[in-house]
Motif scaffolding. Structure first.
Motif, PDB file in Angstrom:
ATOM      1  N   THR B  69      -0.138 -11.118   2.088  1.00 14.77           N
ATOM      2  CA  THR B  69       0.049 -11.797   0.883  1.00 14.77           C
ATOM      3  C   THR B  69      -1.820 -12.113   0.620  1.00 14.77           C
ATOM      4  O   THR B  69      -2.428 -11.789   1.365  1.00 14.77           O
ATOM      5  CB  THR B  69       0.830 -12.629   1.775  1.00 14.77           C
ATOM      6  N   SER B  70      -1.565 -12.209  -0.522  1.00 11.01           N
ATOM      7  CA  SER B  70      -3.169 -12.670  -1.382  1.00 11.01           C
ATOM      8  C   SER B  70      -2.706 -13.420  -2.544  1.00 11.01           C
ATOM      9  O   SER B  70      -1.855 -13.001  -2.727  1.00 11.01           O
ATOM     10  CB  SER B  70      -3.802 -11.140  -1.526  1.00 11.01           C
ATOM     11  N   SER B  71      -3.588 -14.282  -2.742  1.00 10.65           N
ATOM     12  CA  SER B  71      -3.855 -14.598  -3.859  1.00 10.65           C
ATOM     13  C   SER B  71      -4.306 -14.206  -5.107  1.00 10.65           C
ATOM     14  O   SER B  71      -3.868 -14.386  -6.109  1.00 10.65           O
ATOM     15  CB  SER B  71      -4.404 -15.764  -3.979  1.00 10.65           C
ATOM     16  N   ALA B  72      -3.731 -12.850  -4.922  1.00 10.69           N
ATOM     17  CA  ALA B  72      -4.681 -11.948  -6.495  1.00 10.69           C
ATOM     18  C   ALA B  72      -3.892 -12.024  -7.013  1.00 10.69           C
ATOM     19  O   ALA B  72      -2.526 -11.823  -6.765  1.00 10.69           O
ATOM     20  CB  ALA B  72      -5.423 -10.457  -5.906  1.00 10.69           C
ATOM     21  N   MET B  73      -4.046 -11.414  -8.573  1.00  8.74           N
ATOM     22  CA  MET B  73      -3.089 -12.010  -9.121  1.00  8.74           C
ATOM     23  C   MET B  73      -3.191 -11.020 -10.366  1.00  8.74           C
ATOM     24  O   MET B  73      -2.159 -10.870 -11.070  1.00  8.74           O
ATOM     25  CB  MET B  73      -3.074 -12.705  -9.928  1.00  8.74           C
ATOM     26  N   LEU B  74      -4.034  -9.389  -9.449  1.00  4.66           N
ATOM     27  CA  LEU B  74      -4.151  -8.923 -11.010  1.00  4.66           C
ATOM     28  C   LEU B  74      -2.612  -7.405 -10.999  1.00  4.66           C
ATOM     29  O   LEU B  74      -2.177  -7.573  -9.664  1.00  4.66           O
ATOM     30  CB  LEU B  74      -5.352  -7.497 -10.436  1.00  4.66           C
ATOM     31  N   PRO B  75      -2.027  -7.356 -12.483  1.00  9.01           N
ATOM     32  CA  PRO B  75      -1.064  -6.169 -12.208  1.00  9.01           C
ATOM     33  C   PRO B  75      -1.166  -4.471 -11.599  1.00  9.01           C
ATOM     34  O   PRO B  75      -2.564  -4.625 -11.802  1.00  9.01           O
ATOM     35  CB  PRO B  75      -0.524  -6.654 -13.462  1.00  9.01           C
ATOM     36  N   PRO B  76      -0.010  -4.649 -10.897  1.00  6.94           N
ATOM     37  CA  PRO B  76      -0.189  -3.323 -10.015  1.00  6.94           C
ATOM     38  C   PRO B  76      -0.446  -2.248 -11.174  1.00  6.94           C
ATOM     39  O   PRO B  76       0.429  -2.930 -12.556  1.00  6.94           O
ATOM     40  CB  PRO B  76       0.955  -3.073  -9.824  1.00  6.94           C
ATOM     41  N   MET B  77      -0.802  -1.343 -10.860  1.00  6.25           N
ATOM     42  CA  MET B  77      -1.570   0.130 -12.056  1.00  6.25           C
ATOM     43  C   MET B  77      -0.703   1.191 -11.272  1.00  6.25           C
ATOM     44  O   MET B  77      -0.499   1.623 -10.258  1.00  6.25           O
ATOM     45  CB  MET B  77      -2.540  -0.107 -12.127  1.00  6.25           C
ATOM     46  N   SER B  78      -0.497   2.103 -12.400  1.00  6.43           N
ATOM     47  CA  SER B  78      -0.088   3.677 -12.193  1.00  6.43           C
ATOM     48  C   SER B  78      -0.978   3.810 -12.039  1.00  6.43           C
ATOM     49  O   SER B  78      -2.076   4.727 -12.402  1.00  6.43           O
ATOM     50  CB  SER B  78       0.576   4.159 -12.573  1.00  6.43           C
ATOM     51  N   ALA B  79      -0.912   4.547 -10.220  1.00  8.21           N
ATOM     52  CA  ALA B  79      -2.362   5.845 -10.207  1.00  8.21           C
ATOM     53  C   ALA B  79      -1.882   6.017  -8.748  1.00  8.21           C
ATOM     54  O   ALA B  79      -1.041   5.507  -8.584  1.00  8.21           O
ATOM     55  CB  ALA B  79      -3.440   4.299  -9.420  1.00  8.21           C
ATOM     56  N   LEU B  80      -2.288   6.876  -8.689  1.00 11.96           N
ATOM     57  CA  LEU B  80      -2.587   7.830  -7.051  1.00 11.96           C
ATOM     58  C   LEU B  80      -1.831   6.482  -5.663  1.00 11.96           C
ATOM     59  O   LEU B  80      -3.399   6.082  -5.481  1.00 11.96           O
ATOM     60  CB  LEU B  80      -3.812   8.966  -6.593  1.00 11.96           C
ATOM     61  N   GLN B  81      -1.069   6.915  -4.851  1.00 11.36           N
ATOM     62  CA  GLN B  81      -0.713   5.880  -4.355  1.00 11.36           C
ATOM     63  C   GLN B  81      -1.009   6.450  -2.576  1.00 11.36           C
ATOM     64  O   GLN B  81      -0.654   7.567  -1.992  1.00 11.36           O
ATOM     65  CB  GLN B  81       0.374   5.672  -4.411  1.00 11.36           C
ATOM     66  N   LEU B  82      -1.956   6.082  -1.921  1.00 13.65           N
ATOM     67  CA  LEU B  82      -2.236   5.712  -1.177  1.00 13.65           C
ATOM     68  C   LEU B  82      -1.607   5.399   0.663  1.00 13.65           C
ATOM     69  O   LEU B  82      -1.638   3.995   0.455  1.00 13.65           O
ATOM     70  CB  LEU B  82      -3.653   5.923  -0.012  1.00 13.65           C
ATOM     71  N   VAL B  83      -0.375   5.225   0.884  1.00 16.34           N
ATOM     72  CA  VAL B  83       0.363   4.932   1.971  1.00 16.34           C
ATOM     73  C   VAL B  83       0.092   4.317   3.338  1.00 16.34           C
ATOM     74  O   VAL B  83       0.110   5.960   4.528  1.00 16.34           O
ATOM     75  CB  VAL B  83       2.044   4.845   1.326  1.00 16.34           C
ATOM     76  N   VAL B  84      -0.511   3.285   3.685  1.00 16.47           N
ATOM     77  CA  VAL B  84      -0.658   3.786   5.270  1.00 16.47           C
ATOM     78  C   VAL B  84       0.367   2.324   5.873  1.00 16.47           C
ATOM     79  O   VAL B  84       0.322   1.506   5.665  1.00 16.47           O
ATOM     80  CB  VAL B  84      -2.376   3.837   5.331  1.00 16.47           C
ATOM     81  N   THR B  85       1.512   3.660   6.433  1.00 12.87           N
ATOM     82  CA  THR B  85       2.671   2.511   7.521  1.00 12.87           C
ATOM     83  C   THR B  85       1.701   2.718   9.006  1.00 12.87           C
ATOM     84  O   THR B  85       0.326   3.305   9.094  1.00 12.87           O
ATOM     85  CB  THR B  85       3.752   3.050   7.433  1.00 12.87           C
ATOM     86  N   GLN B  86       2.585   2.012  10.084  1.00 10.39           N
ATOM     87  CA  GLN B  86       1.751   1.938  11.340  1.00 10.39           C
ATOM     88  C   GLN B  86       2.310   3.268  12.056  1.00 10.39           C
ATOM     89  O   GLN B  86       1.405   3.548  12.973  1.00 10.39           O
ATOM     90  CB  GLN B  86       2.803   1.178  11.934  1.00 10.39           C
ATOM     91  N   LYS B  87       2.760   4.429  11.142  1.00 11.90           N
ATOM     92  CA  LYS B  87       3.137   5.737  11.888  1.00 11.90           C
ATOM     93  C   LYS B  87       2.072   6.735  11.094  1.00 11.90           C
ATOM     94  O   LYS B  87       1.991   7.462  11.752  1.00 11.90           O
ATOM     95  CB  LYS B  87       5.049   5.883  11.892  1.00 11.90           C
ATOM     96  N   ALA B  88       1.753   7.077   9.952  1.00 12.32           N
ATOM     97  CA  ALA B  88       1.573   7.716   9.400  1.00 12.32           C
ATOM     98  C   ALA B  88       1.025   7.636   7.701  1.00 12.32           C
ATOM     99  O   ALA B  88       0.930   6.441   7.144  1.00 12.32           O
ATOM    100  CB  ALA B  88       2.490   8.906   8.889  1.00 12.32           C
TER     101      ALA B  88
END
Lengths: 181, 197
Positions: B69-88
């Motif tokens: 969680t963060s206090s950042a307020m910039l809206p999300p944008m569409s771009a390449l998504q690098l997703v890092v979970t605990q497994k992959a």
């Protein structure tokens, strides 16, 4: 003997108004779907551009230009956060027994630093390998901007934080670089 | 007594007859006043639709991931998504490599010990694809990506990293480094808004 009821008197008359029930049904279903799936994603973004190697003469000139700015480096380890200014003076924030940091104290220190050199907005975070992503984000939060109650806090313009001009308000050190990569 | 339905006419048969007649004249029965309810629902619906268009983007939140969680307020944008979970580690839903024992499998790394080979290859492919698209569109520096009205598919080196809050920097630095050397230097970190959690 009872008479047969008059067909004319007892006939079923159509209702005079519009039948709004189907419309209500439709609107209720639409509302349900909007509430369930529009599910305003509570996600926001933090800008953390990676350091770029200056290649042109102009870029090198810009990089060397100090312009009365503060070089702020934050070394983060699982047990302490050390805030260094211009490679010299440093303040250490130690984690408690649970491994939690006093981010409020850290925030106050960042306010004091920014008060000395208000043109500075850059900060470099140098986390150690064992530092969690959550801690990294919390350090960024404490150094990014003034919050309500801080000295010098300005109310945001109409449109709130989403308005583009809001980016210029309450800035401390929002230009984050991640070092140690 | 003729007074059927909800209202009791009480007294004599005359009153009952009158009530029944008036009901017949009005229509078949007692309707709810739905017009005001419809007004309210419509107002809520318009509000929701407006809100929907203002806030919803094609940002897809990764599965099995707990963002910090963060206090950042910039809206999300569409771009390449690098997703890092605990497994992959995944790039736009495509699995790049697995995370074993809290680190990226050493087999997936280049000799330098930090570059994730598959990720670098995939990012190179994405960059070339975007640059080719840009070339076909005939874009010049004046209408570079990021400018209003310019196609977001064009390459601008932006990558959004969605990482689990429990991950250590040991993993993240390898991914950030690989993104950096692949010209994806505009790193954005996805977080959850503090006040909405």
């Amino acid at each position: 003997m009872a008479r047969k009821p008059s067909l004319r008197t007892n006939r079923i008359r159509p209702s005079e108004g519009l039948n709004l029930a189907p419309l209500i049904d439709m609107v209720s279903v639409l509302m349900f779907f909007l509430l369930a799936f529009a599910g305003i994603i509570p996600v926001s973004i933090i800008d953390a551009p990676l350091p770029k190697i200056a290649s042109t003469a102009e870029e090198v000139k810009q990089a060397n230009k100090k312009d009365n700015k503060l070089e702020l480096t934050v070394d983060i380890s699982p047990t302490s956060v050390v805030v260094r200014e211009d490679g010299g003076a440093a303040k250490t924030f130690a984690a408690n027994e649970k491994g939690e940091f006093a981010f409020d104290e850290m925030h106050k220190h960042f306010i004091a630093l920014h008060g000395r050199k208000p043109k500075s907005h850059e900060i470099t975070l140098v986390p150690q390998n064992a530092v969690t992503y959550d801690t990294l984000i919390k350090v960024m939060d404490s150094s990014r901007e003034l919050v309500k109650g801080d000295p010098g806090y300005q109310e945001l313009p109409p449109g709130g934080a989403q308005a583009p001009e809001s980016a210029a308000f309450n800035r401390l050190f929002p230009d984050v670089s991640i070092g140690g990569v | 007594m003729t007074g059927g339905g909800g209202e009791s006419t009480g007294g004599g048969g005359r009153a009952g007859k009158k009530g029944a007649r008036s009901r017949i004249r009005r229509g078949s029965g007692d309707f709810l006043m739905l017009a005001s309810m419809l007004d309210i629902l419509m107002a809520i619906l318009f509000f929701l639709l407006k809100n929907y268009s203002a806030t919803v983007s094609d940002f897809a939140l990764g599965k099995d991931i707990s963002l910090p969680t963060s206090s950042a307020m910039l809206p999300p944008m569409s771009a390449l998504q690098l997703v890092v979970t605990q497994k992959a580690v995944m790039l736009d839903d495509k699995e790049i490599c697995k995370i074993i024992n809290g680190d990226i499998d050493p087999k997936e790394l280049y000799r330098d010990g930090v570059t994730v080979v598959k990720l670098a290859q995939e990012l190179k492919l994405q960059r070339e694809r975007a640059q080719m698209y840009q070339k076909l569109q005939g874009q010049t520096p004046e209408n570079a990506p990021g400018q209003p009205g310019v196609d977001p598919k064009s390459f601008n080196g932006t990558i959004v990293m969605q990482a689990d809050k429990g991950l250590t920097f040991n993993i993240l630095k390898k991914l950030i480094y690989t993104a950096g050397i692949s010209d994806f230097v505009m790193l954005k970190l996805a977080v959850l808004k503090k006040d909405q959690v």
